[in-house]
Design a protein around this motif. Structure first.
Motif, short mmCIF file in Angstrom:
data_model
loop_
_atom_site.label_atom_id
_atom_site.label_comp_id
_atom_site.label_asym_id
_atom_site.label_seq_id
_atom_site.Cartn_x
_atom_site.Cartn_y
_atom_site.Cartn_z
N ILE A 138 0.76 -1.23 0.00
CA ILE A 138 0.02 0.03 -0.02
C ILE A 138 0.96 1.46 0.07
CG2 ILE A 138 -1.88 1.37 1.26
CD1 ILE A 138 -2.70 -1.44 2.17
N VAL A 148 0.79 3.98 -2.94
CA VAL A 148 0.57 5.45 -2.82
C VAL A 148 1.66 6.34 -3.13
CG1 VAL A 148 -0.42 7.18 -0.99
CG2 VAL A 148 -1.22 4.85 -1.35
N GLN A 198 -13.11 7.89 -12.21
CA GLN A 198 -12.02 7.58 -11.06
C GLN A 198 -10.53 6.74 -11.66
OE1 GLN A 198 -15.29 6.15 -11.15
NE2 GLN A 198 -16.01 8.05 -9.76
N TYR A 250 -1.74 11.74 -8.40
CA TYR A 250 -2.78 11.99 -7.77
C TYR A 250 -2.94 13.30 -7.69
CZ TYR A 250 -3.32 6.95 -6.03
OH TYR A 250 -3.69 5.66 -6.13
N VAL A 288 -3.61 -2.79 -5.71
CA VAL A 288 -3.76 -1.79 -4.90
C VAL A 288 -4.16 -0.71 -5.72
CG1 VAL A 288 -2.63 -0.35 -2.85
CG2 VAL A 288 -2.33 -2.82 -3.00
N LEU A 317 -11.54 4.96 -4.38
CA LEU A 317 -11.80 5.38 -2.89
C LEU A 317 -11.27 7.04 -2.64
CD1 LEU A 317 -11.20 1.93 -0.91
CD2 LEU A 317 -13.65 3.01 -1.88
N LEU A 318 -9.99 6.89 -2.90
CA LEU A 318 -9.29 8.16 -2.61
C LEU A 318 -9.95 9.32 -3.39
CD1 LEU A 318 -5.74 7.22 -2.61
CD2 LEU A 318 -7.10 7.90 -0.65
N VAL A 352 -7.63 -0.45 -6.88
CA VAL A 352 -8.73 -0.68 -5.65
C VAL A 352 -8.82 0.71 -4.96
CG1 VAL A 352 -9.25 -1.85 -3.65
CG2 VAL A 352 -8.56 -3.10 -5.63
N LEU A 353 -7.66 1.27 -4.53
CA LEU A 353 -7.40 2.31 -3.63
C LEU A 353 -7.73 3.79 -4.44
CD1 LEU A 353 -6.70 3.08 -0.93
CD2 LEU A 353 -4.41 3.52 -1.46
N THR A 354 -7.53 3.62 -5.47
CA THR A 354 -7.70 5.11 -6.32
C THR A 354 -9.06 5.66 -6.24
OG1 THR A 354 -5.57 4.67 -7.60
CG2 THR A 354 -7.41 6.17 -8.48
#
Length: 182
Positions: A7, A11, A126, A18, A156, A163-164, A159-161
């Motif tokens: 993770i 990031v 997204q 980002y 990661v 949400l962020l 999946v994470l992007t």
């Protein structure tokens, strides 16, 4: 690489991609990139994609990559993780430029599908910037990209992007910086 380290790597490596859209929103305005041009009666990109916002976004992402390079060793030591190799010059530009190009591509697709500026486009909204930043960086710095973005790291990121993306856009909406929370 354990889950925490995966993770952190994901990031860390994506941070320069980002932040550009956030800075573009803050610094936007001015002349639209498409100059008001249309295609089949629809704007190419729309008023939301400006030269100033795009340039500011790319510069902000590149500056962040340089800062991350400068603090690489102390952060790796403090977190106890093996961060990816420092961002090479090509990735310093390609990650944020790809993010902005992905955002413009999504705007182009929105216009072609009849969506208005700010309209939701699930999935595309997204991940547009992620896909384009990874592709541009793969082209510009292939060795660094394939070494950094392993399959677990890519999972990661994908999946994470989203949400962020939803959280940061919700915050921007609450602060009055965006007209919609997506």
């Amino acid at each position: 690489m354990d889950v925490f380290e995966t993770i952190v790597v994901a990031v860390w490596a994506m941070l320069p991609a980002y932040v550009p859209n956030n800075f573009a929103v803050l610094a936007g305005g001015g002349a639209p990139i498409d100059g008001g041009r249309t295609w089949n009666g629809k704007r190419l990109l729309g008023d939301g994609k400006t030269w100033r916002g795009t340039a500011t976004g790319i510069v902000a992402g590149a500056i962040l990559a340089l800062i991350l390079n400068a603090i690489h060793s102390p952060v790796a030591s403090a977190l106890g993780v093996a961060l990816p190799d420092q961002f090479p010059p090509a990735a310093i530009i390609a990650l944020p430029a790809g993010a902005m190009l992905g955002d413009m591509t999504a705007s182009f697709l929105k216009r072609r599908t009849g969506r208005e500026r700010g309209a939701a486009f699930p999935g595309i909204d997204q991940l547009d910037f992620v896909v384009m930043s990874l592709l541009l960086t793969l082209f510009a710095a292939p060795t660094w990209t394939t070494k950094t973005f392993t399959l677990p790291v890519l999972v990661v990121v994908f999946v994470l992007t989203p949400l962020l993306h939803l959280v940061t856009n919700g915050i921007a909406y609450a602060l009055g910086l965006k007209n919609e929370p997506w």
